[in-house]
Motif scaffolding. Structure first.
Motif, short mmCIF file in Angstrom:
data_model
loop_
_atom_site.label_atom_id
_atom_site.label_comp_id
_atom_site.label_asym_id
_atom_site.label_seq_id
_atom_site.Cartn_x
_atom_site.Cartn_y
_atom_site.Cartn_z
N GLY A 104 0.81 -1.21 0.00
CA GLY A 104 0.00 0.00 0.00
C GLY A 104 0.84 1.26 0.00
N LEU A 105 1.88 1.30 0.83
CA LEU A 105 2.72 2.49 0.91
C LEU A 105 3.57 2.68 -0.34
CD1 LEU A 105 3.84 2.20 4.64
CD2 LEU A 105 2.39 3.99 3.66
N SER A 106 4.08 1.61 -0.90
CA SER A 106 4.90 1.76 -2.11
C SER A 106 4.06 2.21 -3.29
CB SER A 106 5.63 0.45 -2.44
OG SER A 106 4.72 -0.62 -2.62
N SER A 107 2.85 1.69 -3.42
CA SER A 107 1.99 2.11 -4.53
C SER A 107 1.42 3.50 -4.31
CB SER A 107 0.84 1.11 -4.72
OG SER A 107 0.03 1.03 -3.57
N GLY A 108 1.28 3.92 -3.04
CA GLY A 108 0.66 5.22 -2.77
C GLY A 108 1.63 6.36 -2.59
N ILE A 109 2.82 6.10 -2.06
CA ILE A 109 3.75 7.17 -1.72
C ILE A 109 4.97 7.20 -2.63
CG2 ILE A 109 5.14 8.17 0.12
CD1 ILE A 109 2.11 8.21 0.63
N ILE A 110 5.49 6.04 -3.00
CA ILE A 110 6.73 6.00 -3.78
C ILE A 110 6.48 6.20 -5.26
CG2 ILE A 110 8.71 4.57 -4.41
CD1 ILE A 110 8.47 3.22 -1.70
N PHE A 111 5.34 5.72 -5.76
CA PHE A 111 5.09 5.78 -7.20
C PHE A 111 3.80 6.53 -7.56
CE2 PHE A 111 7.73 1.93 -6.88
CZ PHE A 111 8.73 2.29 -7.76
N PRO A 112 3.59 7.74 -7.05
CA PRO A 112 2.36 8.44 -7.40
C PRO A 112 2.29 8.89 -8.85
CG PRO A 112 3.81 9.88 -6.16
CD PRO A 112 4.43 8.51 -6.12
N ALA A 113 3.43 8.89 -9.55
CA ALA A 113 3.41 9.31 -10.96
C ALA A 113 2.81 8.25 -11.87
CB ALA A 113 4.84 9.64 -11.42
N ILE A 114 2.69 7.02 -11.38
CA ILE A 114 2.16 5.94 -12.21
C ILE A 114 0.64 6.05 -12.26
CG2 ILE A 114 2.21 3.46 -12.65
CD1 ILE A 114 4.97 4.63 -12.47
N TYR A 115 0.07 6.12 -13.46
CA TYR A 115 -1.37 6.25 -13.58
C TYR A 115 -2.05 5.00 -13.01
CZ TYR A 115 -5.67 8.06 -15.59
OH TYR A 115 -6.93 8.56 -15.77
N PHE A 116 -3.23 5.18 -12.40
CA PHE A 116 -3.87 4.14 -11.60
C PHE A 116 -3.97 2.81 -12.35
CE2 PHE A 116 -7.08 1.64 -9.61
CZ PHE A 116 -7.22 2.07 -8.31
N ASP A 117 -4.55 2.83 -13.54
CA ASP A 117 -4.78 1.58 -14.26
C ASP A 117 -3.47 0.91 -14.66
OD1 ASP A 117 -7.65 1.76 -14.25
OD2 ASP A 117 -7.46 3.35 -15.71
N VAL A 118 -2.47 1.74 -15.00
CA VAL A 118 -1.16 1.20 -15.36
C VAL A 118 -0.53 0.51 -14.16
CG1 VAL A 118 1.17 1.82 -16.12
CG2 VAL A 118 -0.82 2.94 -17.14
N ALA A 119 -0.52 1.19 -13.01
CA ALA A 119 0.06 0.61 -11.81
C ALA A 119 -0.68 -0.64 -11.38
CB ALA A 119 0.03 1.65 -10.68
N LEU A 120 -1.99 -0.65 -11.54
CA LEU A 120 -2.78 -1.83 -11.18
C LEU A 120 -2.37 -3.03 -12.01
CD1 LEU A 120 -5.07 -3.37 -9.83
CD2 LEU A 120 -6.66 -2.29 -11.44
N VAL A 121 -2.22 -2.84 -13.31
CA VAL A 121 -1.86 -3.96 -14.18
C VAL A 121 -0.48 -4.50 -13.83
CG1 VAL A 121 -1.33 -4.57 -16.57
CG2 VAL A 121 -3.35 -3.21 -16.07
N ILE A 122 0.43 -3.62 -13.41
CA ILE A 122 1.77 -4.07 -13.05
C ILE A 122 1.79 -4.76 -11.68
CG2 ILE A 122 4.10 -3.28 -12.46
CD1 ILE A 122 3.67 -0.99 -14.41
N MET A 123 1.06 -4.20 -10.72
CA MET A 123 1.20 -4.64 -9.33
C MET A 123 0.22 -5.73 -8.92
SD MET A 123 2.09 -1.00 -7.49
CE MET A 123 2.95 -1.75 -6.11
N ALA A 124 -0.83 -5.95 -9.70
CA ALA A 124 -1.77 -7.02 -9.35
C ALA A 124 -1.09 -8.39 -9.29
CB ALA A 124 -2.94 -7.04 -10.34
#
Length: 488
Positions: free
Chosen positions: A105-125
């Protein structure tokens, strides 16, 4: 007359929602139509209404256009060169299974805020699924943590696209956003994950909430999706995430197929960036450091030296970060590969900028028809009202039309003309609108369905780890903002 204009504002908002939800009209078009209606009905006349819509769009683009564009491009670079996956994997190794949901949660929310939501979801799921399997836990707390972190990144932490747009609308400088957004994001992520885990530990039923062979989606995937999943599990990240945010995202099939095509174009032998992780993260670290130095100088000395002002300007700082990312990534994918990444990032940012600009159009019309003055009188009587109103407007829009970005930016734009009259820091209004926009994401949100499919959930399960997790974030956020409002 005041009552009539407020009625027209209500009609405009309801009309926008009806066009988006009932008429299936693009939110950009719907917001412009609503702004034009409000301008004409509010007495501006046709010509001045069009002028207000155009000026509002242009003013907001002046404030935030290049910042959003460069931020999205940095996100594309970090995704394509594998830095994002390396950071998350490293943090998970450090924290172990018990802390895995908080780390994700912290890495997706604080470290990588530049990653667009859907893009980050596809990578991190796939990372979330692998964590659940390795730690022998059900997927609920891990998936919920991902839903919470990604929402915070989008709405509250710069350079998240919606956070940048709201900051521009409310005239909040980037240094202030950093100082408020990061600590507030950490508090809300940790507390929301804690509460969501407590709830799902009691309500989660794998036989009802997870698809057969939960965490292993191959039985549920078509050939394109199965190939996508296999590539993710093999660690192939170059080029796989760049088309997701630029496509219409009408279904998981479209997203999966497009991502597989991009992966094929990038080649099957894609590598991750072979640099120390701190060096690989410089495209994020350097801009944040420059902005913070400029802000600290202004706070401590009243003004910054000319060089510091220049380098700490968000446009320049993000451009420097983007340049570093390009230089680091060229040896990995060649100049042509980097150009393709940047081009796709620019295409992604185009749709984001349209949503951002029309929120500014609505705010400009609200100012010119005099609604700001009316609301200012109301807020003088009770400073808690703007916090609740910003939250409610954003929450209603999120439930109705699905997009958290549109909901947050619209809620912020409605209150932008009266922020000064509230006596509250503008960033509190931003946080309240952001928290409201996290409430009630459901089947009207196409990301709901991507989340469901990529994490192997039933619809019931998706409600528990997407809708519930983000709604917990929203409610805790409202309490957090209300508490802060009492202190100012």
């Amino acid at each position: 007359m005041d009552l009539a204009i407020l009625i027209h504002l209500a009609i405009a908002i309801v009309g926008i929602v009806a066009l988006i939800v009932g008429g299936k009209i693009n939110p950009v078009i719907s917001l412009v139509v609503g702004a034009l209606y409000l301008g004409i009905a509010g007495g501006l006349g046709p010509t001045d209404s069009v002028t207000a819509v155009s000026e509002g769009f242009g003013n907001l683009m002046f404030e935030v256009g290049l910042i959003i564009g460069f931020g999205v491009m940095i996100g594309a670079i970090l995704s394509a060169n594998g830095t994002m996956k390396r950071v998350v994997d490293g943090l998970l190794r450090m924290g172990g299974p018990k802390a895995s949901s908080y780390i994700l949660g912290l890495s997706s929310g604080i470290i990588f805020p530049a990653i667009y939501f859907d893009v980050a979801l596809v990578i991190m799921a796939p990372i979330a699924k692998a964590i659940a399997v390795r730690s022998r836990r059900n997927v609920a707390p891990i998936a919920g943590a991902l839903a919470i972190g990604l929402e915070v990144a989008l709405l509250m932490v710069i350079p998240g696209a919606a956070a940048l747009a709201m900051a521009a609308s409310l005239k909040i400088d980037m240094g202030t956003m950093l100082m408020w957004g990061i600590p507030s994001g950490i508090i809300l992520i940790v507390s929301s994950i804690f509460v969501h885990t407590l709830v799902t530990d009691r309500t989660w039923k794998p036989e009802k909430d997870e698809l057969p062979e939960a965490g292993y989606l191959h039985d549920e995937l078509d050939p394109h999706q199965a190939e996508l999943q296999a590539r993710f599990e093999a660690g192939d990240t170059v080029g796989t995430d760049l088309r997701a945010a630029s496509d219409s995202l009408d279904s998981i099939d479209i997203v999966a197929a497009s991502l597989v095509d991009d992966a094929a174009d990038a080649g099957n032998d894609a590598k991750t960036l072979d640099l120390p992780i701190v060096v690989a993260m410089l495209p994020v670290i350097v801009p944040i450091a420059l902005i913070i130095v400029d802000t600290a100088c202004r706070l401590l000395m009243g003004s910054s030296p000319g060089v510091v002002q220049f380098l700490g300007n968000p446009v320049v700082a993000l451009l420097i970060g983007l340049g570093i990312g390009i230089l680091e990534t060229i040896p990995l994918v060649t100049r042509d590969g980097v150009e393709d990444i940047i081009t796709r990032g620019a295409q992604t940012s185009g749709s984001i900028l349209l949503f951002t600009g029309v929120a500014g159009s609505l705010g400009q019309v609200i100012t010119e028809v005099g609604i700001g003055d009316m609301l200012a009188k109301l807020f003088e009587a009770n400073a808690g009202i703007p916090i609740l109103l910003a939250w409610l407007v954003a929450a209603i829009l999120r439930i109705a039309q699905g997009s958290g970005s549109v909901a947050a930016m619209t809620g912020a734009s409605i209150l932008a003309p009266v922020v000064a009259a509230t006596g509250l820091p503008p960033v509190l209004i931003l946080m309240a609108a952001a928290c409201g926009a996290a409430f009630g994401g459901n089947v009207t949100d196409n990301t709901f369905w991507i989340f469901k499919q990529m994490l192997g959930l039933t619809t019931r399960g998706a409600f528990q780890v997407y809708t519930l997790a983000q709604s917990i974030l929203a409610v805790i956020g409202l309490a957090y903002c209300s508490l802060l409002a009492l202190l100012f």
